[in-house]
Motif scaffolding. Structure first.
Motif, short mmCIF file in Angstrom:
data_model
loop_
_atom_site.label_atom_id
_atom_site.label_comp_id
_atom_site.label_asym_id
_atom_site.label_seq_id
_atom_site.Cartn_x
_atom_site.Cartn_y
_atom_site.Cartn_z
N GLU A 249 -2.58 -4.58 -4.40
CA GLU A 249 -1.60 -3.61 -3.90
C GLU A 249 -1.47 -3.65 -2.38
N GLY A 250 -2.35 -4.38 -1.70
CA GLY A 250 -2.25 -4.49 -0.25
C GLY A 250 -2.58 -3.21 0.49
N GLU A 251 -3.49 -2.41 -0.08
CA GLU A 251 -3.83 -1.13 0.54
C GLU A 251 -4.50 -1.30 1.91
N LEU A 253 -3.62 -3.30 4.25
CA LEU A 253 -2.69 -3.83 5.24
C LEU A 253 -2.13 -2.75 6.15
N ARG A 255 1.02 -1.02 8.30
CA ARG A 255 2.38 -0.69 7.87
C ARG A 255 3.32 -1.89 8.07
N LYS A 258 2.66 -4.50 5.44
CA LYS A 258 3.18 -4.06 4.14
C LYS A 258 4.69 -4.28 4.05
N GLU A 259 5.38 -3.99 5.15
CA GLU A 259 6.82 -4.22 5.17
C GLU A 259 7.14 -5.70 5.06
N ASN A 262 6.57 -6.73 1.44
CA ASN A 262 7.67 -6.28 0.58
C ASN A 262 8.89 -7.17 0.73
#
Length: 436
Positions: A249-251, A253, A255, A258-259, A262
């Motif tokens: 889930e990339g917890e 990472l 912000r 994470k972008e 995505n």
């Protein structure tokens, strides 16, 4: 005061004034008529005085490294002033309620940067002897780019590399070349530039940026398999924690990461869509090895189809995951995604078929059930109970409508399975449905 003292004094002034630039005005819709392009709109007086001092020194200095340095510093000042000058002219036109075309705005912008560009070009020409200052070409490229002249910005970087092929920050230079080429829709050349940026230093801050844009270049060229290689490399790097584990889930990472992730997953989805859907995902992992986050790839593609109201394609994608990974912990979730897709799309026949398949595949004491731990069984139980009851009620309704004995037999068999699987709860719920 000798020349060296002047340069030192001016350099200190520049350091003090460097942060003073502010971007003023707005980009309003203006009119071309009666517009005068002002090349020397007033700028902060202290900084202007420093610029005047540099200009005075340049006029009297010999043609040596000090003169080149002064030219570059004066150009740096002019570059800061250029954007302010551009914004001030637009602000003035806006206050006068004038509108301008895109072409006229571009003309004003180029004019605003004209002085800075000329100074950098003069500095570059003056440095052709023994002076080694690659920053001149870097800043020249920046000035051309800000002036809306990407081809000339690219040429400046090419000149930089031709003269300083082993410059320390050549990874950044190649990356900037790639960005300019990409903006010019020269995707093959951009691809090569990004590759050059990556080769310089795999630990560079520009490595992953170049890798991502290399993938986008391949995507723009329609080379989807090659683009996927770049994008999956990024995902592999980003999801791996410092301890070597994979955080699906990339917890862990930031912000920003994470972008980025995505965005990368989004283009992975688009690539597989172009390659034919779920079969393309299967083929890719057959040829390139499995990934622990594979469920996310199938889920994203299925959701993409749902957004486009391609219900059957979405259901096929979810089913493809279950077929490939029948014992996976996420298999029941994907079968439920499929059931919800048919429900959302209004396919009653396909919906009941999917529910029957769900019950058959995950029934209590079945192959899947017996391979799972108690936690997974506890999570699966209420979903299985719901689907089993809905299937039993469906066949009960069919029997009540048809009045055929064989339909009642089928409904009864489903209620028996329900009772056997869920004990007293099954007895109670079956009794409610039958009317005991």
């Amino acid at each position: 005061m000798n020349s060296r003292v002047v340069i030192i004094t001016l350099a200190l002034s520049l350091l003090f004034l460097h942060g003073c630039a502010t971007k003023k005005g707005t980009l309003a819709s203006l009119d071309d008529s009666g517009i005068v392009i002002e090349k020397n709109a007033p700028i902060d007086s202290a900084r202007q005085k420093a610029a005047d001092n540099y200009a005075s020194f340049i006029n009297s200095a010999p043609k040596d490294s000090l003169r080149v340095e002064a030219l570059r510093r004066l150009a740096d000042l002019e570059l800061e002033k250029s954007e302010e000058r551009f914004q001030q002219q637009l602000s003035k036109l806006d206050s006068e309620k004038k509108t301008i075309s895109v072409a006229k705005e571009a003309e004003i912008k180029q004019s605003s940067y004209e002085t800075a560009i000329k100074l950098y070009e003069d500095a570059a020409k003056a440095s052709l002897g023994e002076v080694n200052d690659p920053q001149i070409y870097y800043q020249l490229s920046k000035a051309y780019e800000q002036a809306g002249q990407p081809e000339k910005a690219l040429d400046a970087l090419n000149r930089l590399l031709a003269r300083f092929p082993n410059i320390d920050n050549r990874d950044e230079v190649h990356f900037r070349r790639g960005e300019l080429l990409f903006s010019l829709n020269k995707f093959k050349d951009a691809d090569r530039a990004y590759t050059q940026a990556m080769v310089v230093n795999p630990s560079s801050a520009f490595y992953e940026k170049a890798l991502s844009k290399k993938g986008w270049s391949a995507y723009k060229l329609g080379e989807y398999d090659r683009s996927l290689h770049s994008f999956f490399t990024i995902v592999d790097r980003k999801l791996r924690t410092s301890g070597g584990e994979v955080d699906i889930e990339g917890e862990h990472l930031s912000r920003g990461d994470k972008e980025l992730l995505n965005d990368v997953f989004r283009v992975i989805t688009l690539s597989f869509n172009e390659l034919g859907g779920a079969d393309a995902i299967n083929n890719y992992f057959d040829n390139n090895g499995e990934r622990v986050y594979v469920s996310r790839v199938y889920r994203n593609l299925g959701d993409h189809y749902l957004e486009q109201r391609r219900i059957r394609d979405a259901a096929s994608t979810f089913k493809a995951f279950v077929k490939r990974y029948p014992d996976d912990i996420y298999a029941p979730d994907f079968d439920m995604y499929r059931i919800k897709a048919f429900s959302r799309g209004g396919f009653p026949s396909l919906l009941i078929e999917a529910k029957i398949e769900f019950v058959d595949r995950y029934q209590v004491n079945g192959d899947y059930w017996n391979k799972q731990n108690e936690m997974t069984q506890a999570k699966l139980s209420p979903v299985l109970e719901q689907n089993m009851e809905e299937v039993a009620r469906h066949f009960h309704a069919v029997a009540q409508k048809s009045k055929k004995p064989e339909d009642y037999v089928q409904a009864t068999s489903w209620y028996k399975m329900f009772i056997k699987s869920f004990g007293i709860v099954g007895v109670y719920r079956a009794g409610e449905n039958i009317g005991w």
